[in-house]
Design a protein around this motif. Structure first.
Motif, PDB file in Angstrom:
ATOM      1  N   THR A  57       0.809  -1.205   0.000  1.00  0.00           N
ATOM      2  CA  THR A  57       0.000   0.000   0.000  1.00  0.00           C
ATOM      3  C   THR A  57       0.844   1.256   0.000  1.00  0.00           C
ATOM      4  OG1 THR A  57      -0.061   0.101   2.414  1.00  0.00           O
ATOM      5  CG2 THR A  57      -1.740  -1.219   1.336  1.00  0.00           C
ATOM      6  N   SER A  58       2.120   1.152   0.368  1.00  0.00           N
ATOM      7  CA  SER A  58       2.948   2.344   0.492  1.00  0.00           C
ATOM      8  C   SER A  58       3.886   2.468  -0.692  1.00  0.00           C
ATOM      9  CB  SER A  58       3.758   2.282   1.793  1.00  0.00           C
ATOM     10  OG  SER A  58       4.612   1.161   1.756  1.00  0.00           O
ATOM     11  N   GLY A  86      -0.290  11.409   3.943  1.00  0.00           N
ATOM     12  CA  GLY A  86       0.956  10.693   3.677  1.00  0.00           C
ATOM     13  C   GLY A  86       1.973  10.777   4.796  1.00  0.00           C
ATOM     14  N   GLU A  95      -5.057  11.600  -5.123  1.00  0.00           N
ATOM     15  CA  GLU A  95      -4.429  10.585  -4.277  1.00  0.00           C
ATOM     16  C   GLU A  95      -4.984  10.615  -2.862  1.00  0.00           C
ATOM     17  OE1 GLU A  95      -1.702   7.571  -2.956  1.00  0.00           O
ATOM     18  OE2 GLU A  95      -2.735   8.098  -4.821  1.00  0.00           O
ATOM     19  N   ARG A  96      -5.357  11.791  -2.385  1.00  0.00           N
ATOM     20  CA  ARG A  96      -5.915  11.901  -1.031  1.00  0.00           C
ATOM     21  C   ARG A  96      -7.236  11.139  -0.927  1.00  0.00           C
ATOM     22  NH1 ARG A  96      -7.990  15.844   2.882  1.00  0.00           N
ATOM     23  NH2 ARG A  96      -6.567  15.859   4.658  1.00  0.00           N
ATOM     24  N   ARG A 114      -9.021   3.816   1.124  1.00  0.00           N
ATOM     25  CA  ARG A 114      -8.239   2.686   1.630  1.00  0.00           C
ATOM     26  C   ARG A 114      -8.273   2.657   3.155  1.00  0.00           C
ATOM     27  NH1 ARG A 114      -4.286   0.581   1.571  1.00  0.00           N
ATOM     28  NH2 ARG A 114      -4.670  -1.367   0.471  1.00  0.00           N
ATOM     29  N   TYR A 115      -8.138   3.812   3.766  1.00  0.00           N
ATOM     30  CA  TYR A 115      -8.141   3.882   5.228  1.00  0.00           C
ATOM     31  C   TYR A 115      -9.509   3.503   5.781  1.00  0.00           C
ATOM     32  CZ  TYR A 115      -7.437   5.786   9.921  1.00  0.00           C
ATOM     33  OH  TYR A 115      -7.338   5.923  11.279  1.00  0.00           O
ATOM     34  N   ASP A 170       2.284   5.235   6.979  1.00  0.00           N
ATOM     35  CA  ASP A 170       1.721   4.185   6.148  1.00  0.00           C
ATOM     36  C   ASP A 170       1.795   2.865   6.897  1.00  0.00           C
ATOM     37  OD1 ASP A 170       0.575   2.993   3.886  1.00  0.00           O
ATOM     38  OD2 ASP A 170       1.756   4.272   2.553  1.00  0.00           O
ATOM     39  N   ARG A 223      -6.458   7.386  -0.722  1.00  0.00           N
ATOM     40  CA  ARG A 223      -6.012   7.011   0.617  1.00  0.00           C
ATOM     41  C   ARG A 223      -7.169   7.078   1.609  1.00  0.00           C
ATOM     42  NH1 ARG A 223      -0.460   6.581   1.250  1.00  0.00           N
ATOM     43  NH2 ARG A 223      -0.554   7.083   3.476  1.00  0.00           N
ATOM     44  N   TYR A 268      -2.877   9.952   7.725  1.00  0.00           N
ATOM     45  CA  TYR A 268      -2.721   8.936   6.688  1.00  0.00           C
ATOM     46  C   TYR A 268      -3.061   9.508   5.318  1.00  0.00           C
ATOM     47  CZ  TYR A 268      -3.173   4.739   3.914  1.00  0.00           C
ATOM     48  OH  TYR A 268      -3.024   3.808   2.920  1.00  0.00           O
ATOM     49  N   MET A 269      -4.156  10.264   5.233  1.00  0.00           N
ATOM     50  CA  MET A 269      -4.534  10.880   3.962  1.00  0.00           C
ATOM     51  C   MET A 269      -3.449  11.818   3.461  1.00  0.00           C
ATOM     52  SD  MET A 269      -8.518  11.631   4.987  1.00  0.00           S
ATOM     53  CE  MET A 269      -8.863  12.719   3.597  1.00  0.00           C
TER      54      MET A 269
END
Length: 383
Positions: A2-3, A66, A342-343, A349-350, A69, A346, A63-64
């Motif tokens: 994921t990272s 970055g 990308e935010r 995903r979170y 991770d 994430r 996390y959003m």
């Protein structure tokens, strides 16, 4: 993974905030900058201070952004919850603020009913079409016999229809119909007429397309505005948006719309306790004004309104459902990456990972409850 493998975790700063976080993690099986899939890799020196001051809101936003991770956030969340860190996940000010808001204001009033639709469900049908399966079910699948997401969702829809004992020609109301999953399935396979309501314009538009040619009507409408009479009523994954101040109105509405021999199926995520609270990150980014009911909330609100015929818990199945959605997001994000940043990726995903961990830890439940108005005879619920 994921990272971004090019990123190297920073040397952990020797600060009080870092030491506090390390003490909280002791014994959980989650370490900082470790090599295990559930370990947290830190990329920003202010990470520790941020989560100590902001709790789960700060953890999710970091996390959003970055700042950290983790290869398997679901495993991390499960271990932390089993370790008891859920009790410390929110800051006192966050808990107090939500209680004050929920106590003085009806966060799910008619005027505010469409907020969650606009903020989450209207985000984009293209995104949800890639995350979900072909049924477009955005609720827990039933994995008793299923070996795929599609089979689990199809089995969940059929289970609900069988519990309602649908017969051809019946009029069915679907409160919170989403993208028309249950409406399409019930009309196509059980020969019933369905009226579905949603507070999402995007959902209503796609649901009408999916149900074209079937005896299905999709309305953009709040449940409190409903009129008429329906042989059966179903509500899948909507009760989480009703709010404790409206539970009594909700069950009164169902009773008013249901005939003496009718049945009502409620499918909802449930909380293990009756505290009125909401995770600040989920409340801000995923489901604004959402609140999970407890078993006590449901029992008290339905008392003197409806008779509870059956209660089934298959909350463990939500773990499998959420992980399947996450796999779909990872596999298909490149198809919509030019339309979402990308935010947002994430964020999803979170959200999916943390919720999967919460169900795996049994901190959250999934209930299907069948009610009647006291119809005569025995009710045997299918499984």
């Amino acid at each position: 993974m994921t990272s971004d493998s090019r990123l190297v975790p920073i040397a952990l700063p020797d600060t009080r905030a870092r030491r506090v976080v390390e003490r909280l993690l002791e014994g959980s099986g989650v370490t900082l900058n470790g090599d295990a899939p559930q370990d947290i890799r830190v990329y920003h020196p202010d990470f520790f201070a941020r989560i100590l001051h902001q709790g789960t809101l700060g953890l999710g936003e970091a996390y959003m952004d970055g700042w950290w991770d983790c290869e398997r956030i679901d495993r991390m969340a499960c271990r932390l919850l089993q370790h008891g860190l859920g009790e410390h996940a929110q800051t006192p000010s966050e808990r107090l603020m939500y209680r004050l808001q929920a106590g003085f204001f009806n966060l799910q009033s008619r005027a505010r009913a469409y907020i969650v639709g606009e903020a989450h469900y209207d985000l984009g049908n293209d995104l949800f079409e890639r995350m979900l399966d072909a049924t477009m079910c955005y609720s827990c699948g039933y994995w008793k016999r299923a070996d795929s997401l599609h089979a689990a969702q199809r089995d969940k829809l059929e289970l609900a229809c069988r519990k309602l004992d649908l017969q051809p020609g019946m009029r069915v109301l679907d409160i919170g119909c989403g993208w028309g999953s249950l409406a399409e399935h019930a009309a196509r396979h059980h020969g019933v007429e369905v009226t579905g309501i949603t507070i999402s314009r995007e959902q209503a538009e796609l649901a009408r397309q999916r149900c074209r040619g079937l005896p299905v009507e999709i309305r953009l409408e709040d449940y409190r505005e409903l009129q008429g009479r329906f042989d059966r009523i179903v509500s899948i994954g909507m009760f989480e948006h009703v709010g404790h101040r409206n539970y009594a109105t909700y069950f009164q509405t169902v009773r008013r719309l249901l005939p003496e021999d009718g049945l009502f199926l409620l499918h909802t995520i449930g909380s293990n306790n009756s505290e009125i609270s909401a995770d600040p990150w989920i409340n801000r980014y995923i489901f604004p004004n959402g609140v999970l009911p407890s078993a006590v909330h449901i029992a008290r609100a339905s008392e003197n309104q409806l008779l509870m015929e059956d209660w089934q818990n298959f909350g463990a199945d939500y773990d499998h459902t959420l992980m399947a959605w996450l796999a779909n997001v990872d596999a298909h994000w490149h198809e919509i990456a030019d339309r979402y940043n990308e935010r947002t990726r994430r964020m999803f995903r979170y959200y999916l990972s943390v919720c999967a961990g919460a169900f795996r830890a049994r901190n959250l439940q999934l209930w299907q409850v069948v009610f009647s108005r006291g119809r005569p005879g025995r009710y045997d619920a299918p499984r």
